[in-house]
Enzyme design. Structure first.
Site, PDB file in Angstrom:
ATOM      1  N   HIS A  56       0.903  -1.060  -0.104  1.00  0.00           N
ATOM      2  CA  HIS A  56       0.132  -0.061   0.166  1.00  0.00           C
ATOM      3  C   HIS A  56       1.216   1.122   0.004  1.00  0.00           C
ATOM      4  O   HIS A  56       2.222   1.206  -0.047  1.00  0.00           O
ATOM      5  CB  HIS A  56      -1.076  -0.019   1.072  1.00  0.00           C
ATOM      6  CG  HIS A  56      -0.322  -0.006   2.588  1.00  0.00           C
ATOM      7  ND1 HIS A  56       0.354  -0.897   3.158  1.00  0.00           N
ATOM      8  CD2 HIS A  56      -0.547   0.956   3.435  1.00  0.00           C
ATOM      9  CE1 HIS A  56       0.771  -0.573   4.321  1.00  0.00           C
ATOM     10  NE2 HIS A  56       0.116   0.648   4.624  1.00  0.00           N
ATOM     11  N   HIS A  58       1.408   4.008   2.028  1.00  0.00           N
ATOM     12  CA  HIS A  58       1.752   4.653   3.184  1.00  0.00           C
ATOM     13  C   HIS A  58       3.555   4.960   2.921  1.00  0.00           C
ATOM     14  O   HIS A  58       4.125   3.892   2.620  1.00  0.00           O
ATOM     15  CB  HIS A  58       1.540   4.008   4.589  1.00  0.00           C
ATOM     16  CG  HIS A  58       0.056   4.450   4.711  1.00  0.00           C
ATOM     17  ND1 HIS A  58      -0.713   3.626   5.720  1.00  0.00           N
ATOM     18  CD2 HIS A  58      -0.686   5.415   4.396  1.00  0.00           C
ATOM     19  CE1 HIS A  58      -1.937   4.217   5.785  1.00  0.00           C
ATOM     20  NE2 HIS A  58      -1.973   5.062   5.164  1.00  0.00           N
ATOM     21  N   ASP A  60       5.692   4.892   5.124  1.00  0.00           N
ATOM     22  CA  ASP A  60       6.543   3.817   5.975  1.00  0.00           C
ATOM     23  C   ASP A  60       6.667   2.511   5.036  1.00  0.00           C
ATOM     24  O   ASP A  60       7.072   1.385   5.719  1.00  0.00           O
ATOM     25  CB  ASP A  60       6.014   3.664   7.317  1.00  0.00           C
ATOM     26  CG  ASP A  60       4.835   2.942   7.512  1.00  0.00           C
ATOM     27  OD1 ASP A  60       3.848   3.509   6.660  1.00  0.00           O
ATOM     28  OD2 ASP A  60       4.741   2.166   8.201  1.00  0.00           O
ATOM     29  N   HIS A  61       5.961   2.261   3.880  1.00  0.00           N
ATOM     30  CA  HIS A  61       5.954   1.050   2.951  1.00  0.00           C
ATOM     31  C   HIS A  61       6.568   1.227   1.729  1.00  0.00           C
ATOM     32  O   HIS A  61       6.949   0.414   0.907  1.00  0.00           O
ATOM     33  CB  HIS A  61       4.511   0.624   2.873  1.00  0.00           C
ATOM     34  CG  HIS A  61       4.130   0.120   4.437  1.00  0.00           C
ATOM     35  ND1 HIS A  61       3.841  -1.143   4.849  1.00  0.00           N
ATOM     36  CD2 HIS A  61       3.593   0.790   5.193  1.00  0.00           C
ATOM     37  CE1 HIS A  61       3.476  -1.264   5.963  1.00  0.00           C
ATOM     38  NE2 HIS A  61       3.155   0.155   6.501  1.00  0.00           N
ATOM     39  N   HIS A 114      -7.598  -0.545   5.439  1.00  0.00           N
ATOM     40  CA  HIS A 114      -6.116   0.299   6.162  1.00  0.00           C
ATOM     41  C   HIS A 114      -6.173   1.395   4.927  1.00  0.00           C
ATOM     42  O   HIS A 114      -6.111   2.476   5.259  1.00  0.00           O
ATOM     43  CB  HIS A 114      -5.023  -0.598   6.289  1.00  0.00           C
ATOM     44  CG  HIS A 114      -4.108   0.207   6.710  1.00  0.00           C
ATOM     45  ND1 HIS A 114      -3.730   0.708   8.023  1.00  0.00           N
ATOM     46  CD2 HIS A 114      -2.816   0.413   6.419  1.00  0.00           C
ATOM     47  CE1 HIS A 114      -2.825   1.327   8.254  1.00  0.00           C
ATOM     48  NE2 HIS A 114      -2.278   1.135   7.130  1.00  0.00           N
ATOM     49  N   ASP A 133      -0.094  -3.889   6.316  1.00  0.00           N
ATOM     50  CA  ASP A 133      -0.867  -3.638   7.414  1.00  0.00           C
ATOM     51  C   ASP A 133      -2.161  -3.972   7.455  1.00  0.00           C
ATOM     52  O   ASP A 133      -3.076  -3.056   8.127  1.00  0.00           O
ATOM     53  CB  ASP A 133      -0.801  -1.854   7.556  1.00  0.00           C
ATOM     54  CG  ASP A 133       0.639  -1.451   7.689  1.00  0.00           C
ATOM     55  OD1 ASP A 133       1.639  -2.221   8.088  1.00  0.00           O
ATOM     56  OD2 ASP A 133       0.817  -0.192   7.741  1.00  0.00           O
ATOM     57  N   HIS A 171       4.860  -4.689  10.860  1.00  0.00           N
ATOM     58  CA  HIS A 171       5.075  -4.183  11.974  1.00  0.00           C
ATOM     59  C   HIS A 171       5.160  -4.839  13.080  1.00  0.00           C
ATOM     60  O   HIS A 171       4.391  -5.973  13.121  1.00  0.00           O
ATOM     61  CB  HIS A 171       4.039  -2.990  12.636  1.00  0.00           C
ATOM     62  CG  HIS A 171       3.940  -1.750  11.526  1.00  0.00           C
ATOM     63  ND1 HIS A 171       4.838  -0.648  11.653  1.00  0.00           N
ATOM     64  CD2 HIS A 171       3.287  -1.548  10.269  1.00  0.00           C
ATOM     65  CE1 HIS A 171       4.491   0.309  10.562  1.00  0.00           C
ATOM     66  NE2 HIS A 171       3.510  -0.358   9.839  1.00  0.00           N
TER      67      HIS A 171
HETATM   68 FE    FE Z   1       2.753   0.846   8.073  1.00  0.00          FE
HETATM   69 ZN    ZN Z   2       0.028   1.586   6.798  1.00  0.00          ZN
END
Ligand code: FE
Ligand code: ZN
Length: 241
Positions: A56, A58, A60-61, A114, A133, A171
């Site tokens: 996805h 985001h 942090d990905h 998400h 996530d 995570h």
């Molecule tokens: Fe994440």
């Molecule tokens: Zn995420």
């Protein structure tokens, strides 16, 4: 299992997964939050990164996409529905598509909620799933761009995978998830036992991911929610926990 999977802990609690297929020597990164530690982990092993797969959009990905692609010329695959939010994508996929890493192939599963276009990758031959996530150990992703009904449906899709499927989430949220899970299901003995193991593992500084579909079916209060309403209730309670 043919592929080798390396865990790279980055940022506060993210796991980036480095996947090596030995026959083709292809090396794929799932959800690179950052570039440098990922490239270092590959270099340490003499591996050249050939692909990135995103679950996805985001940051942090996907934050490492651009730098890894610039350094390696790798191909980036990700959700078709999020192509506008991941400008580095080369290959856009959705449920029904498959993606290859040398001779092994992963099926794409749509798991929106998400984020609106979140996908998971399931390597049936390897008994491995990368779920980003969407599904966490004893938890699920927050519903930023979707509904409890969609997350309920995602849980139905994922619980159909074989019980011994190794589930790689993005995570290390397990201990915090477990603390809420114990409140949601105070009479679940398997959950209480798992939580004792998790606390001990975290005290020793160990990772608790991957998990398995079987373990989540037994202990995850979101996968175990019996209705959309119950999932919605539990998600709201966890958000405020
Ligand atoms: Fe994440
Ligand atoms: Zn995420």
């Amino acid at each position: 299992m043919v592929v080798e999977i390396v865990r790279i802990p980055v940022l506060n609690d993210n796991y980036v997964w480095l996947v090596h297929e030995p026959e083709s020597n292809e090396v794929m990164v799932v959800d690179p939050a950052v570039a440098d530690p990922v490239m270092a982990a590959a270099a340490e092993r003499g591996w050249a990164i050939t692909q990135i797969w995103n679950t996805h959009w985001h940051p942090d990905h996907t934050g490492g996409n651009e730098a890894i692609k610039a350094a390696t010329g790798c191909t980036i695959t990700g959700p078709e529905a999020e192509k506008d939010r991941i400008p580095t994508l080369d290959v856009m996929v959705k449920e029904g598509d498959s993606v290859s890493l040398g001779p092994v192939t992963a099926d794409v599963i749509d798991v929106p909620a998400h984020t609106a276009g979140h996908i998971a990758y399931h390597f049936a031959s390897e008994n491995v799933a990368f779920v980003g996530d969407t599904l966490f150990a004893m938890g699920c992703g927050r519903l930023f761009e979707g509904t409890p009904g969609q997350m309920f449906e995602n849980m139905r899709k994922l619980e159909k995978l074989p019980e011994d499927t190794a589930v790689y989430c993005a995570h290390e949220y397990t201990e915090a998830n477990g603390r809420y899970a114990l409140v949601a299901e105070p009479d679940n003995d398997e959950l209480a036992e798992r939580m004792r193991d998790v606390v001990a593992m975290r005290e020793r500084g160990e990772a608790t991911v991957p998990t398995t579909i079987g373990l989540e079916k037994a202990t995850n209060p979101f996968m175990r929610a019996r209705s959309i309403e119950e999932l919605a209730e539990r998600r709201a309670a966890k958000d405020a926990f």
